[in-house]
Design an enzyme around this catalytic site. Sequence first.
Site, mmCIF file in Angstrom:
data_model
loop_
_atom_site.group_PDB
_atom_site.id
_atom_site.type_symbol
_atom_site.label_atom_id
_atom_site.label_comp_id
_atom_site.label_asym_id
_atom_site.label_seq_id
_atom_site.Cartn_x
_atom_site.Cartn_y
_atom_site.Cartn_z
ATOM 1 N N HIS A 55 13.577 -8.704 34.745
ATOM 2 C CA HIS A 55 13.424 -7.554 33.824
ATOM 3 C C HIS A 55 13.575 -7.979 32.360
ATOM 4 O O HIS A 55 14.135 -7.243 31.547
ATOM 5 C CB HIS A 55 14.434 -6.444 34.148
ATOM 6 C CG HIS A 55 14.239 -5.852 35.517
ATOM 7 N ND1 HIS A 55 13.365 -4.825 35.763
ATOM 8 C CD2 HIS A 55 14.787 -6.168 36.714
ATOM 9 C CE1 HIS A 55 13.389 -4.524 37.051
ATOM 10 N NE2 HIS A 55 14.238 -5.328 37.652
ATOM 11 N N ASN A 128 13.829 1.533 39.800
ATOM 12 C CA ASN A 128 12.489 0.960 39.640
ATOM 13 C C ASN A 128 11.455 2.079 39.722
ATOM 14 O O ASN A 128 11.800 3.238 39.964
ATOM 15 C CB ASN A 128 12.214 -0.060 40.759
ATOM 16 C CG ASN A 128 12.876 -1.406 40.495
ATOM 17 O OD1 ASN A 128 13.124 -1.777 39.349
ATOM 18 N ND2 ASN A 128 13.151 -2.133 41.553
ATOM 19 N N TYR A 338 25.286 -7.162 38.115
ATOM 20 C CA TYR A 338 24.793 -6.718 36.803
ATOM 21 C C TYR A 338 25.839 -6.931 35.708
ATOM 22 O O TYR A 338 25.551 -7.486 34.646
ATOM 23 C CB TYR A 338 24.335 -5.252 36.847
ATOM 24 C CG TYR A 338 22.946 -5.135 37.422
ATOM 25 C CD1 TYR A 338 22.685 -5.513 38.730
ATOM 26 C CD2 TYR A 338 21.880 -4.698 36.658
ATOM 27 C CE1 TYR A 338 21.413 -5.452 39.260
ATOM 28 C CE2 TYR A 338 20.597 -4.637 37.182
ATOM 29 C CZ TYR A 338 20.371 -5.006 38.483
ATOM 30 O OH TYR A 338 19.111 -4.953 39.002
#
Length: 489
Positions: A55, A128, A338
Amino acid sequence: MSEQKHLTNSNGCPIGDNQNSLTAGERGPVLMQDFQLLEQMQHFNRERIPERVVHAKGSGAYGTFTVTNPIPQYTKAKFLSEAGQQTDVFVRFSTVAGERGAADAERDVRGFAIKFYTEEGNWDLVGNNTPVFFIRDPYKFQQLIHSQKRHPQTNLRDPNMQWDFWSLNPESLHQITILFSDRGLPASYRHMNGYGSHTFSFINADGERVWCKFHLKTRQGVKCLSDEQAANTIGIDRESHQKDLYEAIERRNYPSWRVCVQIMTEQQAQNFRWNPFDLTKVWPHDEFPLMDIGTLELNRNPENYFAEVEEAAFSPSAFVPGIRASPDKVLQARLMSYGDAHRYRLGTNYHQIPVNQPRCPVMNYQRDGAMSTGYGGNSPNYYPNSYEDTPKEAPEYKEPALPLGNVSADRYDSQQEDNYTQPGMLWRVLDEDHKNRTANAIASKLGEADKEIQKRQLCHFFRADTDYGQRVAQALGIEVDSSLLQNPE
Ligand code: NDP
């Protein structure tokens, strides 16, 4: 007339000449004492931070989430509790496999990450434009991404690697079908749906849990490009999605999405014909109908791309009361990875960057680290502590236990174990002199603590062994009374 803005160095010193290096004579050489030149070069060398490993190429915008249909029967999340309630959001769209300079109009999954700045903390829905994913076990994620990015020798994207991995992992078929259908090539970020993809849990004020999935349906209509149109677009404009989003917002043509949820009870989950926590599966709409809960609108462009889009940090672990994880294995792994990636990319204090800062007070015992702006001030940095005005846990926010067959996932109180028998046994092993030395060593340090704390700790010594308590009390000069023989609080 407005006052002229003075150019300065980073220490604030005004600059008289910002066009010419300081040299010994007209033809040089350049002098080391040209600190203006040195600072400029050194800062420039450090202008780039590691790009996201996935990303990397993205576009972002601010906006508003407005509740249309509150769902307090499912979740106690305050920002979902009243019709008309508005919450500020920041959204980042992205392609997955391309690097930071990659073209937008490529066939790829698109990221659709939303940060809701709620009064109970930031909730990040890091989704997404597809309702499923290539894998159902996080163990395979790193390998999947290697196969989708560049070949180690040719440095080219390589269909052989991609299909090698996919053909050996048939759980990818659902996502492959979406990726190679028309929706694998969205015309723009405005013209695609978004999905939370994972199953999450909603918890209501009575502590009841249901499973849920999030869907965002574009109000602009789904529009896609053919491969030929995409090739033509890329030939003319590599930033077609960035341009489209930025210009639409500047024109006040604000893009919006219907925000919907699907709900599954725990009972339904037990009887569902597929694993409801499998990220390669959807919940069919006819069995689990979409329920509208609100509208998402994007209406403000960032002012500084680097600070607001590049440094934006979304994490599936950013939950608020009433929304929690599910046993989805890939979600479980993302809860860790993350935050870990942001700590590597932005530093451990990435929450303090304005775009990431919650809009409600943040109060905890995390301190320091690279680029700390002094969070915490002079208040205690440990917990539990004896001070009134420090942040305390609030049991009403505790998540209900999650039954898992014979056991439940819960926070079990380990402080109630036997803490005293073995210290008492050790005390009784010590000879007289050793007991006195130990009591004196304790007293010499404990004596420097507040009286309240000394007494609380004395209770623990008494519970291990009365003699232990008495010797430390004597060394401290504290008179023993019955309160010291009570359970310590
Ligand atoms: P439905 O017949 O109720 O709905 C079909 C769904 O497919 C709609 O959500 C539609 O989106 C979506 N869709 C249409 N074309 C594509 C495409 N090229 N790529 C991805 N999605 C597309 O379906 P079911 O719920 O019974 O599920 C059947 C299949 O539909 C699933 O296997 C899945 O692939 C797909 N799907 C299902 C979703 C779900 O949550 N149940 C969500 C998205 C896709 P729209 O309404 O926006 O046109």
